[in-house]
Design a protein around this motif. Structure first.
Motif, PDB file in Angstrom:
ATOM      1  N   VAL A  89       0.847  -1.202   0.000  1.00  0.00           N
ATOM      2  CA  VAL A  89       0.000   0.000   0.000  1.00  0.00           C
ATOM      3  C   VAL A  89       0.880   1.249   0.000  1.00  0.00           C
ATOM      4  N   PHE A 150      -0.969  -2.134   5.759  1.00  0.00           N
ATOM      5  CA  PHE A 150      -0.187  -1.679   4.607  1.00  0.00           C
ATOM      6  C   PHE A 150       0.516  -2.859   3.933  1.00  0.00           C
ATOM      7  N   LEU A 154      -3.368  -4.353  -2.685  1.00  0.00           N
ATOM      8  CA  LEU A 154      -4.340  -3.265  -2.797  1.00  0.00           C
ATOM      9  C   LEU A 154      -5.793  -3.741  -2.779  1.00  0.00           C
ATOM     10  N   PHE A 157      -6.821  -4.694   0.599  1.00  0.00           N
ATOM     11  CA  PHE A 157      -6.856  -3.500   1.457  1.00  0.00           C
ATOM     12  C   PHE A 157      -8.150  -2.717   1.216  1.00  0.00           C
ATOM     13  N   LEU A 185      -4.204   7.141  -3.147  1.00  0.00           N
ATOM     14  CA  LEU A 185      -4.020   5.999  -4.046  1.00  0.00           C
ATOM     15  C   LEU A 185      -4.867   6.132  -5.315  1.00  0.00           C
TER      16      LEU A 185
END
Length: 301
Positions: A89, A150, A154, A157, A185
């Protein structure tokens, strides 16, 4: 650098030219602890990377991150170090902030994420489960679990973040951090936030600015400084600190609540100075509400 340190630096450069990475890293680590220099920092990171000391390389990378993005080859090393430490991340956040090489660098991250899914499936599931249950804990533990997340790829997450943003038990400051991170992001998927007023709002993170880039935030701080002048630096300091906490609680709906930043800062300064404040305005109503949450936050810390 003194003469001895200069000699050490030249010796390290010679060892790097000979690809004797371990020996070079030993010299450079001693040197960087004596001399805070971005050039030495860069070489230390590179030597540690090539000698496969990824955890140590990451420590110096956080300190000298900017210097690693002057060339594509250095940038690739930096992103590979983050991926070796499974900080996917964070790697993506760094790449999102760059104006070039994004495609090349994202390939490294997606390969790292896929490797993590294949080789560490059980660990990944544990991390995701810990992330999902973040709302069961204190603010400190929630923030700690957010940092640990983290290390998730992705997609995992984002899945966890979407769940937490709708969870009434996720702390408002953690929700604010999550939305801001998704904004950095440039996540284009809509997310729904269960917000301070116990209502749900849908936002597209890619369409909103990170907190401190919002004009209302910088304008609020400017007005506080202007209104306090040089007469009361203590009031100015306290007002700016409280304002920063207020906007953190309000994000991502700051612009919907702070309609009149001039009035908002007047109310804030008056409250801090202990003056009587009109109670029938949007600014005063919201600040009273936020004040209780900020007081509670401070009491617990």
């Amino acid at each position: 650098m003194n003469e001895t340190q200069q000699d050490q630096y030249l010796q390290a450069q010679k060892l790097i030219a000979e690809e004797k990475w371990q020996e070079a890293s030993n010299i450079l680590e001693d040197l960087i602890n004596e001399v805070d220099d971005s050039g030495i920092g860069r070489l230390t990171i590179i030597a540690l990377y090539h000698s496969q000391q990824y955890t140590r390389a990451c420590t110096y990378l956080f300190e000298y991150l900017e210097v690693m993005f002057d060339s594509l080859s250095d940038a690739q090393i930096a992103i590979k170090i983050l991926c070796q430490n499974e900080l996917f991340v964070l790697a993506r956040q760094v790449i999102s902030s760059l104006s070039q090489w994004q495609e090349d660098l994202l390939t490294i991250v997606t390969m790292g994420e896929e490797k993590s899914r294949q080789e560490y499936q059980e660990t990944l599931q544990t991390r995701l489960r810990d992330f999902y249950h973040l709302g069961d804990y204190s603010l400190e533990e929630q923030q700690s679990r957010l940092q640990a997340a983290f290390k998730l790829p992705l997609n995992e997450f984002i899945t966890g973040a979407k769940f937490l943003l709708r969870d009434p038990y996720t702390h408002p400051l953690v929700k604010s951090s999550l939305v801001e991170l998704l904004s950095k992001l440039r996540v284009a998927d809509p997310v729904t936030v269960y917000w301070l007023d116990k209502k749900e709002y849908t936002v597209v993170p890619a369409d909103i600015q990170p907190l401190n880039l919002l004009p209302v935030v910088s304008e609020g701080k400017r007005l506080i400084t202007e209104k306090c002048g040089n007469q009361n630096p203590q009031t100015e300091k306290m007002a700016i600190q409280e304002f920063q906490l207020q906007v953190m609680f309000l994000y991502p709906r700051i612009n919907q609540i702070i309609k009149d930043i001039d009035e908002w800062t007047d109310v804030l300064i008056a409250r801090i100075e202990g003056k009587k404040v009109a109670t029938n305005t949007v600014s005063s109503t919201w600040q009273e509400r936020l004040g209780k949450q900020i007081d509670e936050l401070i009491e617990k810390h």
